[in-house]
Design a protein around this motif. Structure first.
Motif, PDB file in Angstrom:
ATOM      1  N   THR A 148      62.956  88.324  54.882  1.00  0.00           N
ATOM      2  CA  THR A 148      62.878  88.066  53.446  1.00  0.00           C
ATOM      3  C   THR A 148      62.192  89.216  52.711  1.00  0.00           C
ATOM      4  O   THR A 148      61.211  89.779  53.191  1.00  0.00           O
ATOM      5  CB  THR A 148      62.107  86.767  53.194  1.00  0.00           C
ATOM      6  OG1 THR A 148      62.772  85.701  53.864  1.00  0.00           O
ATOM      7  CG2 THR A 148      62.018  86.465  51.709  1.00  0.00           C
ATOM      8  N   GLU A 149      62.709  89.541  51.532  1.00  0.00           N
ATOM      9  CA  GLU A 149      62.158  90.633  50.726  1.00  0.00           C
ATOM     10  C   GLU A 149      61.740  90.105  49.358  1.00  0.00           C
ATOM     11  O   GLU A 149      62.151  89.007  48.952  1.00  0.00           O
ATOM     12  CB  GLU A 149      63.198  91.747  50.577  1.00  0.00           C
ATOM     13  CG  GLU A 149      63.586  92.366  51.910  1.00  0.00           C
ATOM     14  CD  GLU A 149      64.592  93.496  51.802  1.00  0.00           C
ATOM     15  OE1 GLU A 149      64.767  94.212  52.793  1.00  0.00           O
ATOM     16  OE2 GLU A 149      65.209  93.649  50.716  1.00  0.00           O
ATOM     17  N   HIS A 152      64.918  89.459  47.591  1.00  0.00           N
ATOM     18  CA  HIS A 152      66.022  88.872  48.355  1.00  0.00           C
ATOM     19  C   HIS A 152      65.495  87.783  49.271  1.00  0.00           C
ATOM     20  O   HIS A 152      64.922  88.055  50.328  1.00  0.00           O
ATOM     21  CB  HIS A 152      66.750  89.952  49.171  1.00  0.00           C
ATOM     22  CG  HIS A 152      67.357  91.024  48.328  1.00  0.00           C
ATOM     23  ND1 HIS A 152      68.490  90.822  47.565  1.00  0.00           N
ATOM     24  CD2 HIS A 152      66.954  92.299  48.072  1.00  0.00           C
ATOM     25  CE1 HIS A 152      68.777  91.928  46.903  1.00  0.00           C
ATOM     26  NE2 HIS A 152      67.858  92.831  47.188  1.00  0.00           N
ATOM     27  N   SER A 156      69.322  87.025  51.445  1.00  0.00           N
ATOM     28  CA  SER A 156      68.728  88.042  52.320  1.00  0.00           C
ATOM     29  C   SER A 156      69.765  88.940  52.970  1.00  0.00           C
ATOM     30  O   SER A 156      69.423  90.018  53.469  1.00  0.00           O
ATOM     31  CB  SER A 156      67.873  87.366  53.405  1.00  0.00           C
ATOM     32  OG  SER A 156      68.630  86.397  54.112  1.00  0.00           O
ATOM     33  N   LEU A 159      69.638  92.625  51.921  1.00  0.00           N
ATOM     34  CA  LEU A 159      68.358  93.286  52.129  1.00  0.00           C
ATOM     35  C   LEU A 159      68.427  94.774  51.810  1.00  0.00           C
ATOM     36  O   LEU A 159      69.433  95.446  52.076  1.00  0.00           O
ATOM     37  CB  LEU A 159      67.842  93.064  53.544  1.00  0.00           C
ATOM     38  CG  LEU A 159      68.382  93.870  54.721  1.00  0.00           C
ATOM     39  CD1 LEU A 159      67.502  93.616  55.944  1.00  0.00           C
ATOM     40  CD2 LEU A 159      69.812  93.493  55.066  1.00  0.00           C
ATOM     41  N   THR A 161      65.658  96.979  52.584  1.00  0.00           N
ATOM     42  CA  THR A 161      64.878  97.802  53.509  1.00  0.00           C
ATOM     43  C   THR A 161      65.836  98.644  54.339  1.00  0.00           C
ATOM     44  O   THR A 161      66.829  98.129  54.867  1.00  0.00           O
ATOM     45  CB  THR A 161      64.026  96.909  54.431  1.00  0.00           C
ATOM     46  OG1 THR A 161      63.125  96.156  53.626  1.00  0.00           O
ATOM     47  CG2 THR A 161      63.240  97.745  55.433  1.00  0.00           C
ATOM     48  N   LYS A 176      58.809  93.661  52.463  1.00  0.00           N
ATOM     49  CA  LYS A 176      59.111  92.305  52.893  1.00  0.00           C
ATOM     50  C   LYS A 176      58.087  91.353  52.273  1.00  0.00           C
ATOM     51  O   LYS A 176      56.988  91.759  51.909  1.00  0.00           O
ATOM     52  CB  LYS A 176      59.053  92.197  54.417  1.00  0.00           C
ATOM     53  CG  LYS A 176      60.012  93.127  55.160  1.00  0.00           C
ATOM     54  CD  LYS A 176      61.453  92.730  54.953  1.00  0.00           C
ATOM     55  CE  LYS A 176      62.400  93.615  55.747  1.00  0.00           C
ATOM     56  NZ  LYS A 176      63.822  93.195  55.567  1.00  0.00           N
TER      57      LYS A 176
END
Length: 407
Positions: A148-149, A152, A156, A159, A161, A176
């Protein structure tokens, strides 16, 4: 009797286990599964008072987290030759019983066992598993699952990242949020999208094993929570975190791999909801037997008996969902959407049971020493994590209609 430190002794004892198995749903469980369940009961009895205090002051007692590992309660039904195997029923009963005692500890099992340990067992290399499986299973090292961000949650799959190659290293950048154990000093399994236009795996989703003392990794405990206050969740910043080439879990290739882990833990949330609801029902029934109003115990009032019956009705349905789900999983026949339906039903039912119990107990229902308000708050968290109510409904709706309604 559990009470908040500094308060006078509580007037009502609402902590005892009652016979809530009205349909004898768990009367015929195998001895091996019952032994695991009994171990979980013993743990809850051992740590109950401390967790009431920990929830009240929002502290995270790491020695109790380690104790779960010492009692071999983290395995969550994971099949691996290096781990003690729990049947799906035994794993569910552990989730139920620990959550009945304390929701934060139930979430610890979900994070440490259901997410981190399962990710390593399913997708890690032989060398990664040799190094980290046993310490994670024992609770000697704390693990977290970072998907999880900040922007997002339910989506998710989007994402942001990223992981890029730099010679023989990987470099991670992103953020995150809501990551249990993410600031515990242990390991984080970070899910990231490969950003390398020249590589065949550009855009692929991989998982990376990141020791939390790696330069560039910053985990900050999220303050101000009104739910699951006895476990720390973190906001994680990944600022050009450099990792060796073998930090990637070789079995991860797409977002579907992350979904595999989440599907496996969804059934655990249904069991956890059952534990919370059981605690609320037990507290309400015990309270009603002891509380005297208008010259007689509350249980002698028709309205109170009706409310207790309503709670038992829903609790029994939750038990039946969980038992059938465990039987299907044991047979290898459990579909992800069936786990989604169990979570969807049970967290919704747990909310209703908690609300009824709180109302039945009147003003005493908001006191931590009477248990219900803590469970009521914690249910709000499990109702959301591992897929919100709306996401579960869309997954089930797609399955029964053949039509996806996601954005």
């Amino acid at each position: 009797m559990s009470s908040v430190p500094g308060d006078t002794a509580a007037a009502y004892d609402v902590t005892g286990r009652l016979d809530t198995d009205y349909y004898a749903v768990f009367a015929d469980i195998p001895d091996a599964d019952r032994a695991v369940w009994d171990r979980a009961k013993g743990y809850v009895d051992e740590v109950g008072d401390r967790m009431v205090a920990a929830w009240d002051d929002s502290s995270y007692p790491l020695d109790l987290v380690t104790r779960l590992g010492e009692l071999d309660l983290y395995n969550d039904g994971i099949e691996h030759p290096s781990l003690t195997h729990f049947s799906p029923l035994a794993a569910g009963l552990v989730n139920m019983e620990v959550s009945r005692g304390d929701g934060s500890l139930g979430t610890v099992i979900a994070v440490q066992g259901g997410l981190a340990l399962r990710t390593l067992a399913l997708f890690g290399s032989a060398a990664q598993q040799e190094r980290w499986l046993e310490p994670l299973a024992r609770g000697a090292v704390l693990g977290s699952f970072a998907l999880t961000e900040p922007d997002h949650g339910s989506d998710s799959v989007s994402l942001e990242t990223v992981a890029r190659r730099d010679g023989d290293e990987w470099v991670l950048r992103g953020a995150k949020k809501w990551i249990g154990n993410g600031a515990s000093g242990g390991l984080t399994f970070v899910w990231a999208r490969v950003d390398d236009a020249a590589a065949d795996e550009h855009g692929a989703v991989r998982c990376f094993l990141v020791p939390q003392d790696t330069p560039g990794y910053t985990g900050t405990v999220i303050a101000g929570k009104a739910s699951l206050r006895g476990i720390h969740q973190a906001h994680i910043a990944l600022d050009d975190v450099r990792l060796p080439a073998d930090a990637v879990l070789p079995g991860t290739r797409s977002f579907k791999d992350a979904s595999t882990v989440l599907y496996s833990t969804r059934s655990g949330v249904a069991w956890s909801a059952l534990g919370h609801a059981t605690a609320c029902y037990e507290a309400a029934l015990s309270y009603a037997q002891q509380r005297v109003q208008f010259g007689k115990p509350l249980v002698k009032f028709q309205m109170v008996q009706e409310r207790l019956t309503q709670m038992l009705d829903e609790l029994t349905a939750m038990q039946l969902y969980c038992r059938r789900m465990a039987d299907l999983e044991t047979a290898g026949a459990l579909r992800p959407t069936q786990a989604s339906l169990a979570k969807y039903h049970n967290t919704r039912a747990a909310r209703r049971i908690a609300q009824t119990a709180r109302d039945l107990m009147g003003g005493n229902g908001i006191l931590l020493e009477n248990r219900v308000i803590q469970h009521m708050a914690d249910i709000e968290a499990i109702h959301t994590y591992e897929g919100t109510e709306s996401v579960q409904a869309l997954l089930i709706g797609r399955d029964i209609t053949g039509t996806g309604a996601f954005v």
